[in-house]
Scaffold this motif. Sequence first.
Motif, PDB file in Angstrom:
ATOM      1  N   ARG A  26       0.811  -1.227   0.000  1.00 46.53           N
ATOM      2  CA  ARG A  26       0.000   0.000   0.000  1.00 46.53           C
ATOM      3  C   ARG A  26       0.841   1.273   0.000  1.00 46.53           C
ATOM      4  O   ARG A  26       0.639   2.159  -0.820  1.00 46.53           O
ATOM      5  N   TRP A  27       1.776   1.379   0.935  1.00 47.69           N
ATOM      6  CA  TRP A  27       2.517   2.632   1.071  1.00 47.69           C
ATOM      7  C   TRP A  27       3.450   2.878  -0.106  1.00 47.69           C
ATOM      8  O   TRP A  27       3.651   4.022  -0.507  1.00 47.69           O
ATOM      9  N   GLN A  28       3.979   1.830  -0.689  1.00 46.99           N
ATOM     10  CA  GLN A  28       4.814   2.002  -1.873  1.00 46.99           C
ATOM     11  C   GLN A  28       3.975   2.519  -3.044  1.00 46.99           C
ATOM     12  O   GLN A  28       4.417   3.401  -3.780  1.00 46.99           O
ATOM     13  N   LYS A  29       2.776   2.002  -3.183  1.00 42.43           N
ATOM     14  CA  LYS A  29       1.886   2.455  -4.258  1.00 42.43           C
ATOM     15  C   LYS A  29       1.448   3.897  -4.035  1.00 42.43           C
ATOM     16  O   LYS A  29       1.379   4.690  -4.982  1.00 42.43           O
ATOM     17  N   ILE A  30       1.157   4.221  -2.794  1.00 46.39           N
ATOM     18  CA  ILE A  30       0.773   5.602  -2.489  1.00 46.39           C
ATOM     19  C   ILE A  30       1.934   6.543  -2.779  1.00 46.39           C
ATOM     20  O   ILE A  30       1.760   7.594  -3.398  1.00 46.39           O
TER      21      ILE A  30
END
Length: 70
Positions: A26-30
């Motif tokens: 999630r955080w990498q995509k964000i």
Amino acid sequence: MSSWTKEQNKLFEDALDRYDEGTPNRWQKIARAVEVERHYEMLIKDLKSIESENDNSSSNAKGDNTAYKA
């Protein structure tokens, strides 16, 4: 505090909506979505600071109210 533009904040909020808690990585995509890899750490620092300030304000407000005599 970090100084994000309204546009950067909007991109971040949109990415949070797009990638919910169940999203793998999630955080990498964000971060990729809004190009905020370095801002992420600043955000965490700011949140911790704000939470600390809020805790102190709540304690001070209660103390001030109980000390006041009309």
